[in-house]
Motif scaffolding. Structure first.
Motif, PDB file in Angstrom:
ATOM      1  N   MET A  43      -0.991   7.632  -9.538  1.00 46.02           N
ATOM      2  CA  MET A  43      -1.098   6.914  -8.270  1.00 46.02           C
ATOM      3  C   MET A  43      -1.240   7.909  -7.123  1.00 46.02           C
ATOM      4  N   LYS A 101       0.860  -1.183   0.000  1.00 47.57           N
ATOM      5  CA  LYS A 101       0.000   0.000   0.000  1.00 47.57           C
ATOM      6  C   LYS A 101       0.896   1.232   0.000  1.00 47.57           C
ATOM      7  N   ILE A 102       0.584   2.198  -0.848  1.00 49.52           N
ATOM      8  CA  ILE A 102       1.429   3.378  -0.990  1.00 49.52           C
ATOM      9  C   ILE A 102       1.252   4.292   0.231  1.00 49.52           C
ATOM     10  N   TRP A 157       4.961  -6.193  -0.473  1.00 47.09           N
ATOM     11  CA  TRP A 157       5.664  -5.001  -0.933  1.00 47.09           C
ATOM     12  C   TRP A 157       7.029  -5.372  -1.520  1.00 47.09           C
ATOM     13  N   THR A 212      -1.490   8.375  -2.553  1.00 52.02           N
ATOM     14  CA  THR A 212      -1.255   7.797  -1.230  1.00 52.02           C
ATOM     15  C   THR A 212      -2.509   7.043  -0.780  1.00 52.02           C
ATOM     16  N   PRO A 270       6.319   2.673   1.168  1.00 50.48           N
ATOM     17  CA  PRO A 270       5.220   1.810   1.604  1.00 50.48           C
ATOM     18  C   PRO A 270       4.555   2.297   2.889  1.00 50.48           C
ATOM     19  N   SER A 271       3.436   1.680   3.197  1.00 52.88           N
ATOM     20  CA  SER A 271       2.779   1.868   4.490  1.00 52.88           C
ATOM     21  C   SER A 271       3.223   0.749   5.419  1.00 52.88           C
ATOM     22  N   ALA A 307       5.436   7.357 -10.364  1.00 56.62           N
ATOM     23  CA  ALA A 307       4.140   6.916  -9.835  1.00 56.62           C
ATOM     24  C   ALA A 307       3.158   8.072  -9.758  1.00 56.62           C
ATOM     25  N   LEU A 353       4.485   9.503  -1.755  1.00 53.31           N
ATOM     26  CA  LEU A 353       4.945   9.609  -3.138  1.00 53.31           C
ATOM     27  C   LEU A 353       5.839  10.822  -3.297  1.00 53.31           C
ATOM     28  N   ASP A 406      -3.322   4.038  -2.061  1.00 52.26           N
ATOM     29  CA  ASP A 406      -3.641   3.015  -3.070  1.00 52.26           C
ATOM     30  C   ASP A 406      -3.058   1.660  -2.653  1.00 52.26           C
ATOM     31  N   TRP A 444       6.695  -6.288  -5.051  1.00 50.31           N
ATOM     32  CA  TRP A 444       6.466  -5.073  -5.841  1.00 50.31           C
ATOM     33  C   TRP A 444       7.798  -4.362  -6.139  1.00 50.31           C
ATOM     34  N   VAL A 455       8.004   5.937  -4.697  1.00 52.99           N
ATOM     35  CA  VAL A 455       6.957   5.678  -3.712  1.00 52.99           C
ATOM     36  C   VAL A 455       7.565   5.043  -2.464  1.00 52.99           C
TER      37      VAL A 455
END
Length: 447
Positions: free
Chosen positions: A233, A218-219, A250, A235, A299-300, A228, A222, A237, A253, A297
């Protein structure tokens, strides 16, 4: 301002304890102390409550204790018994060694305060494995629990980093025992050399490509001008598939993006409960000799997983003191081993840090809270103690070396030999400081 104040407070405390060690043992041995100075240069403040003049000088990068000494001027016959040079060799050794020992005792005291608060720890569970690293190549997987490093059992992530750094100082191949999520035992071997000198240095600092934190696909953030953001894209997503292939993590990804510089990708995301497809072309970025994809990007974090890693280790009374002594001993051994490996070329000079890096870390740890700052002070206090014990003329260890030679020879080392030693020692020390300062500027300005 916080960085400056934290740095000055650290230097003031560490230098004061070091010089107090010399001062107190000199007084116990009956030596007259003429001056106790914090800092160098023309005195800013001075006072003389008794026979010792206490001064504070403007250059805060050290200090000194000046004792009555026949080598530095005429000493009246009545005062010669109180001169440093009149003491037997064992008393002189005790006075000289007292400074570094005071720093090590200060480290024990600081660690004791930290340990008594309860020490936050992370369980040695792997949350993420970065691609193109020794950990990924060795087959480490999220969920693995690290049991031992080079045969040394570990109880938390700090142990993992310490043991990994210790083992990597001797060899670029390190064996790590793990327990897999299904409870089975496995042994994995970290090979840093094949990934270049930077990775070897990273492993010598306890980094191999695995980490306790876990991230969601999950983003979380950015770059405004990144690939992205330009593709649309946002935040928040969720990343669900790439070119129709479902994403599991992640890490997967990241691997796909790195392997796709300049390639057109169809990314399926979930935004506000609805799926949609976005056309994405990763930018091409050169890393060493390799061209990799980058989209800008972050990650969360997986908050539930990360919370499950945390626990607090509590020590009571004497156990806290024993743990503080153990931490000081381990840090001292690591410092000695690092210096030894640096001399034989197994550790790079780029790992040396100077006053600018120390000041930066002082500010960072002070902003994190008192416990982090005290741990930083303990680490630096150990470093000062160990450094001063090295057998380099002009340092305390150099004087101890002369006194050991005096015991063996039955007479003092000649003034000529000591003068030559001081010149050599000054050159060595100046060279180390120059390397440290160059490293500081390189870190600050990306050179």
């Amino acid at each position: 301002m916080l960085t400056l104040l934290a740095f000055l407070a650290a230097i003031g405390l560490l230098v004061t304890f070091h010089e107090l060690g010399h001062y107190l043992v000199a007084k116990l041995c009956g030596v007259k102390v003429l001056r106790f100075s914090l800092g160098f240069g023309a005195p800013l403040l001075r006072f003389r409550p008794r026979e010792t003049e206490w001064v504070i000088c403007p250059i805060p990068l050290g200090g000194y204790v000046q004792m009555l000494d026949e080598r530095e001027g005429f000493v009246p016959l009545s005062e010669r018994p109180r001169a440093f040079t009149s003491q037997n060799v064992f008393k002189r050794m005790a006075i000289v060694a007292a400074g570094p020992v005071a720093n090590l005792l200060l480290a024990v005291l600081l660690y004791w305060v930290v340990v008594a608060q309860g020490v936050p720890q992370l369980r040695p569970l792997i949350g993420s494995v970065a691609p193109q690293t020794p950990a990924a190549a060795a087959g480490f997987l999220p969920g693995d629990r690290i049991v031992s490093v080079s045969g040394q059992a570990v109880a938390n992530w700090q142990d993992v980093r310490m043991q990994l750094a210790d083992a990597a100082m001797s060899s670029s191949s390190v064996s790590v025992a793990v327990a897999t999520p299904d409870g089975k035992g496995a042994s994995r071997v970290l090979e840093a050399q094949r990934f270049g000198e930077k990775m070897v240095e990273a492993m010598q600092q306890g980094e191999a490509g695995f980490m306790p934190a876990r991230f969601l696909p999950k983003i979380g953030a950015l770059e405004p001008q990144g690939a992205a953001a330009k593709a649309g894209m946002k935040t928040g997503d969720w990343l669900t598939a790439v070119n129709g292939r479902p994403l599991a993590s992640w890490t997967e990804w990241v691997q796909i993006i790195r392997n796709s510089p300049g390639k057109d990708l169809k990314v399926t995301i979930r935004r506000e409960g609805k799926s949609q497809e976005i056309a994405l072309r990763p930018s091409s970025v050169t890393e060493g000799d390799e061209v990799v994809g980058r989209i800008g990007v972050a990650p969360s974090p997986d908050e539930a997983w990360n919370r499950s890693l945390s626990f607090t280790m509590h020590y009571d009374g004497a156990l806290a003191l024993l743990e503080a002594a153990r931490k000081t001993a381990n840090t001292s051994w690591m410092s000695l081993k690092f210096l030894g490996n640096m001399l034989i070329g197994h550790a790079a000079l780029s790992n040396l840090s100077g006053p600018l890096t120390i000041a930066t870390v002082a500010g960072q740890t002070a902003s994190e809270g008192l416990v982090s700052y005290l741990e930083f002070l303990a680490l630096i206090s150990v470093s000062i103690g160990i450094l001063n014990l090295l057998p380099i003329p002009v340092l305390d260890g150099g004087h101890l070396m002369y006194y050991v030679a005096e015991l063996v020879r039955g007479k003092p080392v000649s003034e000529r030999a000591q003068l030559l030693g001081r010149k050599i020692g000054f050159i060595l020390l100046a060279s180390l400081m120059a390397f440290a300062m160059l490293n500081d500027f390189s870190r600050l300005f990306g050179g």
